[in-house]
Design an enzyme around this catalytic site. Structure first.
Site, PDB file in Angstrom:
ATOM      1  N   GLY A  98       9.960  -0.234   4.560  1.00  0.00           N
ATOM      2  CA  GLY A  98       9.806   0.753   3.489  1.00  0.00           C
ATOM      3  C   GLY A  98       8.549   1.602   3.590  1.00  0.00           C
ATOM      4  CB  SER A 121       0.482  -4.765   7.780  1.00  0.00           C
ATOM      5  OG  SER A 121       1.144  -4.088   8.820  1.00  0.00           O
ATOM      6  CB  SER A 122       0.202  -6.858   2.937  1.00  0.00           C
ATOM      7  OG  SER A 122      -0.627  -7.297   1.894  1.00  0.00           O
ATOM      8  CE  LYS A 171       0.905   1.092   4.522  1.00  0.00           C
ATOM      9  NZ  LYS A 171       1.784   2.208   4.941  1.00  0.00           N
ATOM     10  CG  LEU A 205       6.271   0.333   0.243  1.00  0.00           C
ATOM     11  CD1 LEU A 205       6.963  -0.366  -0.931  1.00  0.00           C
ATOM     12  CD2 LEU A 205       5.549   1.580  -0.236  1.00  0.00           C
ATOM     13  N   GLY A 206       3.812  -1.450   4.037  1.00  0.00           N
ATOM     14  CA  GLY A 206       2.881  -2.355   4.708  1.00  0.00           C
ATOM     15  C   GLY A 206       3.071  -3.825   4.395  1.00  0.00           C
ATOM     16  N   GLY A 207       4.262  -4.222   3.937  1.00  0.00           N
ATOM     17  CA  GLY A 207       4.469  -5.619   3.531  1.00  0.00           C
ATOM     18  C   GLY A 207       4.188  -6.626   4.628  1.00  0.00           C
ATOM     19  N   PRO A 240       9.740  -4.212  -0.056  1.00  0.00           N
ATOM     20  CG  PRO A 240      10.692  -2.272  -0.943  1.00  0.00           C
ATOM     21  CD  PRO A 240       9.479  -3.136  -1.027  1.00  0.00           C
ATOM     22  CG  ASP A 270      -0.523   0.115   8.395  1.00  0.00           C
ATOM     23  OD1 ASP A 270      -1.267   1.017   8.817  1.00  0.00           O
ATOM     24  OD2 ASP A 270       0.607   0.332   7.922  1.00  0.00           O
TER      25      ASP A 270
END
Length: 285
Positions: A102, A108-109, A16, A104-106, A99, A141
Site C-alpha cells: 500500500g 519496513s516498520s 508512514k 505505507l511502509g508496513g 495494508p 525505508d
C-alpha cells in the site's frame, strides 16, 4: 498491577505517509535517489516476541503470499542473531493492520520494530548507528522507522533530517490492489530528474509524488480513488502506492469527507504522529 515483562508486551510498528516524493536521480547500482517527507501515522501493526530455546527464528503465523524466509521480521531477527552471542531463538507474532503493497511502509516498520526490540530483549545493546546500518541492508525505508520522529529523507531514503510538522488528520483510502515497488521504479516512463530542494523549501502542500502517474496508468483503481478524493482536497499517493490520502487540519473535516465515501471504497481516518510510538515505549522501559 506489576509491570509487564518486556517479553510479554506487544510492540507497535506504525505506518508512514510520504507527503511528497521526488525522484532526483539514479545511482550506478540502480537504486533511485529520492527526496521525501516521511510522516508517521497512528495506524499500527503490533508485534509480540516469545523466546525459543532451540535457537530457531519463526513466525507464529505465516503472512499469506510471503515465504517465511523472505519475511522482513525474520530476516531482521536472523541478522541480529548473527551480531551477538544471542543463542536464543524467537517466535514473532504479527498482528497486521497496515495494508500490504500500500505504500505505507508496513513491512519496513515491522522490520525496524523487530530490530529495536530484539536488540533490547536479547541484551545486545548495539548502538543506533549500527542498527541503522543493518536496517538499510534490509530496505531503504527501514532506517526511517528507527529514527524516532518525522523526517526529511534524501539519498535512497536513508539520509534523514528531523522535520517538524503541524498537527493533521488524514483520510486514507485503500484501493483493492497491491503495487510492486520494484516494477514501478523500473518503469521506463518514470521521471527521474526532479530538481532537488533544500529542507527549508518544504511546506505543507509542496511537491508531488513522481511515482503516481506511473501507478495510475498501470492501476486504474488508484487513479479512480485519487480522482474521488481530489474533490475534497490535495489528494496524493503514498510511496509506490496503492494507498492515497488527503490532509486536513481538523478531525471533524476528515470525518466529514470519510462519511461521504462510496460504499465500494475502503478507507479510514488517521491522525498524524509527531513521534515514533516505539521510541517512546523503549525509552520508558
Amino acid at each position: 498491577m506489576g509491570k509487564l515483562s518486556p517479553w510479554n508486551r506487544r510492540y507497535p510498528a506504525p505506518a508512514k505517509l510520504n507527503l511528497f516524493l521526488h525522484v532526483v536521480g539514479r545511482r550506478p547500482d540502480g537504486y533511485h535517489l529520492l527526496q521525501t517527507a516521511f510522516r508517521l501515522i497512528e495506524l499500527c501493526d503490533w508485534l509480540r516476541f516469545t523466546p525459543r530455546e532451540d535457537g530457531e527464528i519463526r513466525l507464529a503465523r505465516a503472512i499469506p503470499g510471503i515465504p517465511e524466509s523472505d519475511d522482513l521480521t525474520v530476516r531482521a531477527a536472523r541478522l541480529l542473531q548473527g551480531e551477538g552471542e544471542a543463542r536464543t531463538g524467537v517466535e514473532i507474532e504479527l498482528e497486521k493492520n497496515i495494508p500490504i503493497g500500500g505504500g505505507l511502509g508496513g513491512g519496513s516498520s515491522d522490520c525496524a520494530t523487530t530490530l529495536a526490540v530484539l536488540n533490547r530483549l536479547w541484551g545486545l545493546d548495539l548502538p543506533g548507528d549500527r542498527l541503522a546500518e543493518l536496517a538499510l541492508g534490509l530496505g531503504a525505508d527501514v532506517p526511517f522507522f528507527l529514527f524516532g520522529g518525522n523526517a526529511f529523507g534524501e539519498g535512497i531514503g536513508e539520509r534523514l533530517t528531523p522535520l517538524e510538522l503541524p498537527k493533521a488528520w488524514y483520510v486514507l483510502l485503500i484501493p483493492p490492489v497491491m503495487v510492486s515497488t520494484p516494477a514501478i521504479f523500473a518503469s521506463p516512463e518514470l521521471t527521474r530528474n526532479s530538481k532537488t530542494i533544500k529542507i527549508s523549501g518544504f511546506s505543507a502542500g509542496f511537491g508531488r509524488n513522481d511515482l503516481e502517474p506511473v501507478v495510475c496508468r498501470r492501476h486504474p483503481e488508484v487513479a479512480a480513488h485519487l480522482e474521488w478524493l481530489r474533490r475534497f482536497g490535495d489528494a496524493r499517493m503514498s510511496g509506490s502506492g496503492a494507498c492515497v490520502f488527503a490532509e486536513f487540519a481538523a478531525e471533524r473535516e476528515a470525518r466529514s469527507v470519510h462519511s461521504k465515501m462510496p460504499a465500494d471504497m475502503r478507507g479510514l481516518v488517521v491522525r498524524g504522529l509527531d513521534r515514533q510510538p516505539l521510541a517512546a515505549l523503549l525509552e520508558n522501559e
